[in-house]
Motif scaffolding. Structure first.
Motif, short mmCIF file in Angstrom:
data_model
loop_
_atom_site.label_atom_id
_atom_site.label_comp_id
_atom_site.label_asym_id
_atom_site.label_seq_id
_atom_site.Cartn_x
_atom_site.Cartn_y
_atom_site.Cartn_z
N ASN A 165 23.42 -77.08 16.23
CA ASN A 165 24.81 -77.38 16.60
C ASN A 165 25.38 -78.49 15.75
O ASN A 165 24.66 -79.22 15.07
CB ASN A 165 24.91 -77.78 18.08
N ARG A 166 26.70 -78.61 15.84
CA ARG A 166 27.41 -79.67 15.12
C ARG A 166 26.76 -81.02 15.37
O ARG A 166 26.32 -81.31 16.47
CB ARG A 166 28.87 -79.69 15.59
N ILE A 167 26.72 -81.83 14.36
CA ILE A 167 26.07 -83.13 14.43
C ILE A 167 27.15 -84.21 14.50
O ILE A 167 28.02 -84.28 13.64
CB ILE A 167 25.17 -83.35 13.20
N ALA A 211 21.82 -90.92 18.27
CA ALA A 211 22.55 -89.65 18.29
C ALA A 211 21.63 -88.55 18.79
O ALA A 211 20.48 -88.45 18.36
CB ALA A 211 23.06 -89.30 16.89
N VAL A 212 22.14 -87.73 19.69
CA VAL A 212 21.39 -86.59 20.19
C VAL A 212 21.64 -85.42 19.24
O VAL A 212 22.79 -85.10 18.92
CB VAL A 212 21.84 -86.21 21.62
N ILE A 213 20.56 -84.80 18.79
CA ILE A 213 20.65 -83.65 17.90
C ILE A 213 19.83 -82.52 18.51
O ILE A 213 18.71 -82.73 18.98
CB ILE A 213 20.20 -84.01 16.48
N GLU A 272 21.48 -81.35 8.47
CA GLU A 272 22.22 -80.15 8.09
C GLU A 272 21.91 -79.02 9.06
O GLU A 272 20.74 -78.73 9.33
CB GLU A 272 21.83 -79.68 6.69
N ILE A 273 22.96 -78.39 9.56
CA ILE A 273 22.77 -77.25 10.45
C ILE A 273 22.02 -76.16 9.71
O ILE A 273 22.32 -75.87 8.55
CB ILE A 273 24.13 -76.72 10.95
N GLY A 274 21.03 -75.57 10.38
CA GLY A 274 20.25 -74.48 9.81
C GLY A 274 19.04 -74.89 9.01
O GLY A 274 18.19 -74.06 8.70
N GLU A 326 18.29 -101.30 25.06
CA GLU A 326 18.98 -100.04 25.31
C GLU A 326 19.75 -99.58 24.08
O GLU A 326 20.18 -100.39 23.27
CB GLU A 326 19.95 -100.19 26.49
N TRP A 327 19.96 -98.29 23.98
CA TRP A 327 20.69 -97.68 22.88
C TRP A 327 22.03 -97.17 23.36
O TRP A 327 22.14 -96.65 24.47
CB TRP A 327 19.88 -96.52 22.29
N THR A 328 23.05 -97.29 22.52
CA THR A 328 24.35 -96.70 22.79
C THR A 328 24.32 -95.30 22.19
O THR A 328 24.18 -95.15 20.97
CB THR A 328 25.47 -97.54 22.16
N ILE A 329 24.42 -94.27 23.05
CA ILE A 329 24.31 -92.88 22.60
C ILE A 329 25.59 -92.16 23.02
O ILE A 329 25.69 -91.66 24.15
CB ILE A 329 23.07 -92.20 23.20
N PRO A 330 26.58 -92.11 22.13
CA PRO A 330 27.87 -91.51 22.49
C PRO A 330 27.80 -90.06 22.98
O PRO A 330 28.57 -89.66 23.84
CB PRO A 330 28.68 -91.62 21.20
N ASN A 331 26.88 -89.27 22.46
CA ASN A 331 26.81 -87.86 22.85
C ASN A 331 25.61 -87.56 23.78
O ASN A 331 25.11 -86.45 23.81
CB ASN A 331 26.77 -86.96 21.61
N GLU A 332 25.20 -88.54 24.56
CA GLU A 332 24.03 -88.36 25.42
C GLU A 332 24.23 -87.29 26.50
O GLU A 332 23.26 -86.78 27.05
CB GLU A 332 23.57 -89.67 26.03
#
Length: 120
Positions: free
Chosen positions: A25-27, A40-42, A75-77, A93-99
């Motif tokens: 998915n989009r990163i 960042a969650v990937i 990179e996706i793929g 603690e970590w700041t994870i905007p897309n958690e």
């Protein structure tokens, strides 16, 4: 007179797992780490995963300070081999905007990336 000393610090906390997968998915990368520690969650499609209890076809992991991997790393793929731990390797603690992405996966604990390598 002689003196010998030994010391050991356990730098990896929790259980470790090996993951081989493709980014699916989009990163959304974060600002660079500095005053705030960003993660960042990937999401990955699983090719191989050493945790035999996990049954889904995809998984999400947390990359801490993702800018440290350099431009063009994510990179996706593309296929990656990743070592993860189920415990935060730091005492802060970590700041994870897309958690919120983590909520769609059935994980007892977050998986924190210890090491990652992109396969060409």
């Amino acid at each position: 007179m002689s003196s010998t000393g030994f010391g050991q610090a356990d730098s990896i906390r929790g259980n470790q797992f090996e993951l081989k997968g493709k980014i699916i998915n989009r990163i959304s990368l974060t600002p660079h780490c500095g005053f705030f520690a960003y993660g960042a969650v990937i999401e990955f499609e699983i090719i191989e995963f050493s945790d035999s209890n996990y049954k889904q076809d995809s998984i999400a992991v947390v990359f801490t300070c993702p800018e440290a991997y350099g431009d063009g790393f994510f990179e996706i793929g593309k296929t990656y081999t990743i070592t993860v731990s189920d415990e935060n390797k730091t005492d802060f603690e970590w700041t994870i905007p897309n958690e919120s992405i983590l909520s769609k996966y059935k994980l007892d604990k977050r998986l924190w990336v210890i090491e990652a390598d992109k396969k060409e």
